[in-house]
Design a protein around this motif. Structure first.
Motif, PDB file in Angstrom:
ATOM      1  N   GLY A  54       0.654  -0.872  -0.031  1.00 39.19           N
ATOM      2  CA  GLY A  54       0.277  -0.086  -0.196  1.00 39.19           C
ATOM      3  C   GLY A  54       0.804   1.203   0.061  1.00 39.19           C
ATOM      4  O   GLY A  54       0.312   1.912   1.075  1.00 39.19           O
ATOM      5  N   ARG A  81       1.801   3.982   3.429  1.00 39.93           N
ATOM      6  CA  ARG A  81       0.396   3.299   4.410  1.00 39.93           C
ATOM      7  C   ARG A  81       1.161   1.788   4.525  1.00 39.93           C
ATOM      8  O   ARG A  81       1.219   1.638   6.310  1.00 39.93           O
ATOM      9  CB  ARG A  81      -0.521   2.246   3.071  1.00 39.93           C
ATOM     10  N   LEU A 119      -3.857  -3.243   4.555  1.00 41.57           N
ATOM     11  CA  LEU A 119      -3.285  -1.392   4.281  1.00 41.57           C
ATOM     12  C   LEU A 119      -5.059  -0.976   3.694  1.00 41.57           C
ATOM     13  O   LEU A 119      -4.867   0.091   2.962  1.00 41.57           O
ATOM     14  CB  LEU A 119      -2.306  -1.264   3.458  1.00 41.57           C
ATOM     15  N   MET A 120      -5.334  -2.370   2.467  1.00 43.23           N
ATOM     16  CA  MET A 120      -6.518  -1.738   1.755  1.00 43.23           C
ATOM     17  C   MET A 120      -7.796  -1.039   2.199  1.00 43.23           C
ATOM     18  O   MET A 120      -8.024  -1.425   3.265  1.00 43.23           O
ATOM     19  CB  MET A 120      -6.997  -3.241   0.991  1.00 43.23           C
ATOM     20  N   ASP A 136      -6.210   0.102  -8.206  1.00 41.45           N
ATOM     21  CA  ASP A 136      -6.457   0.006  -7.166  1.00 41.45           C
ATOM     22  C   ASP A 136      -7.713  -0.597  -6.531  1.00 41.45           C
ATOM     23  O   ASP A 136      -8.074  -1.419  -5.152  1.00 41.45           O
ATOM     24  CB  ASP A 136      -6.497   1.325  -6.418  1.00 41.45           C
ATOM     25  N   ARG A 194      -7.920  -4.069  -3.522  1.00 44.52           N
ATOM     26  CA  ARG A 194      -9.498  -3.908  -2.852  1.00 44.52           C
ATOM     27  C   ARG A 194      -9.779  -5.775  -3.024  1.00 44.52           C
ATOM     28  O   ARG A 194     -10.445  -6.342  -2.327  1.00 44.52           O
ATOM     29  CB  ARG A 194     -10.294  -3.028  -2.337  1.00 44.52           C
ATOM     30  N   ASN A 212      -6.521   5.125   5.292  1.00 42.47           N
ATOM     31  CA  ASN A 212      -7.326   4.954   3.691  1.00 42.47           C
ATOM     32  C   ASN A 212      -6.249   5.814   2.267  1.00 42.47           C
ATOM     33  O   ASN A 212      -7.201   6.438   1.326  1.00 42.47           O
ATOM     34  CB  ASN A 212      -8.463   4.950   3.639  1.00 42.47           C
ATOM     35  N   LEU A 263      -0.316   6.686  -2.213  1.00 40.11           N
ATOM     36  CA  LEU A 263       0.448   5.405  -2.458  1.00 40.11           C
ATOM     37  C   LEU A 263       2.111   6.395  -1.869  1.00 40.11           C
ATOM     38  O   LEU A 263       2.812   5.951  -1.486  1.00 40.11           O
ATOM     39  CB  LEU A 263       0.376   4.563  -3.788  1.00 40.11           C
TER      40      LEU A 263
END
Length: 293
Positions: free
Chosen positions: A10, A13, A177-178, A219, A223, A244, A248
């Protein structure tokens, strides 16, 4: 209280992984193996190299985030170059191979030649990381051994199966981290270290705008893939830091993002303790016996 970790990808993240590691250490969990996808492979390898969570945070906090990404198209078929990332990894890992690491470790990537997921756990650690982080279109593919590698998140955003294979019988703690499936895609913001005028010109190019559409689609697909794989591979615990809102490639406050990981891990401590309890161990052992029958 032995566990194995699956660290998801991610981008920035991934700094949240540091906070998760800190809470696990503080609570007395012994991390026996770690598998990572994309940024998770980088954090996992640095941890397996012998850095604890505090050391890892200090290392990451010293990175000049403005110099991580090189000139557009400078290293191959990618919108950004990776020279800064390579320099950072060499400064921390040198010429390390997986056998040099203090913990069993794996980096997950996807091979464009064979069209399959590749779990790397031999040879050069840096080459494996560069393959695992090679976001399609953003960073150039990594040619390594017989493979042409791209980001492992294409097929396995949170590498539970790879983590479980490293330490069979141990509970797998997955860090995802999605963003949730119902959240909008976070628009990609690319800010390479080039003059502002050139950045503006690049931003207006049709190819750049097309890439943003492509990145949004990737993305969304990742997910969906993350939720499907988590459902199928069934880690014992899933930790979801609230990251969220982060892009990136955002420049971030390392300590603040690490704190988000801490909060998420602390909230899951009851689940973590249940996962290492005697009844849970007995259930895992029974499942292994049944699968082996």
């Amino acid at each position: 209280m032995d566990i194995t970790l699956a660290l998801g990808g991610g981008g920035v993240r991934g700094v949240a992984h540091i906070g998760v590691l800190r809470v696990l250490e503080r609570a007395g969990f012994r991390i026996r193996a770690v598998a990572g996808t994309s940024i998770g492979s980088m954090m996992g390898a640095l941890y397996a190299f012998g850095n604890d969570a505090d050391q890892l945070e200090r290392i990451v906090a010293t990175i000049d985030q403005s110099k991580l990404y090189g000139w557009p198209f400078s290293d191959g078929a990618g919108l950004l170059g990776v020279r800064g990332i390579v320099d950072f990894l060499k400064s921390e890992l040198g010429e390390a191979v997986f056998d040099d690491l203090k913990l069993p470790c794996a980096a997950v990537a996807v091979d464009l030649i064979s069209n399959r997921e590749i779990v790397l756990q031999e040879g050069s650690v840096i080459d494996a990381i560069l393959g695992s982080i090679a976001v399609p279109g953003l960073f150039p593919p990594k040619d390594y051994q017989q493979y042409r590698l791209i980001d492992g998140g294409v097929l396995d955003p949170v590498p539970v199966r790879a983590a479980r294979a490293l330490a069979p019988g141990l509970p797998v703690v997955a860090v995802s981290l999605m963003a949730p499936l119902d959240a909008p895609a976070t628009p990609l913001s690319v800010s390479p270290t080039v003059p502002r005028q050139l950045i503006d010109q690049i931003t207006r190019l049709n190819i750049t705008q097309a890439f943003r559409v492509f990145s949004d689609a990737v993305d969304i697909a990742q997910r969906q893939m993350a939720e499907m794989r988590l459902d199928i591979d069934a880690p014992e615990v899933i930790i979801r830091p609230q990251v969220n809102d982060l892009n990136l490639l955002d420049r971030v406050d390392v300590h603040e993002v690490a704190l988000r990981g801490e909060r998420a891990a602390e909230a899951m401590l009851p689940e973590l303790l249940r996962a290492v309890s005697l009844p849970a161990r007995a259930v895992r052992q029974l499942r292994r016996v049944v699968r082996g029958a």
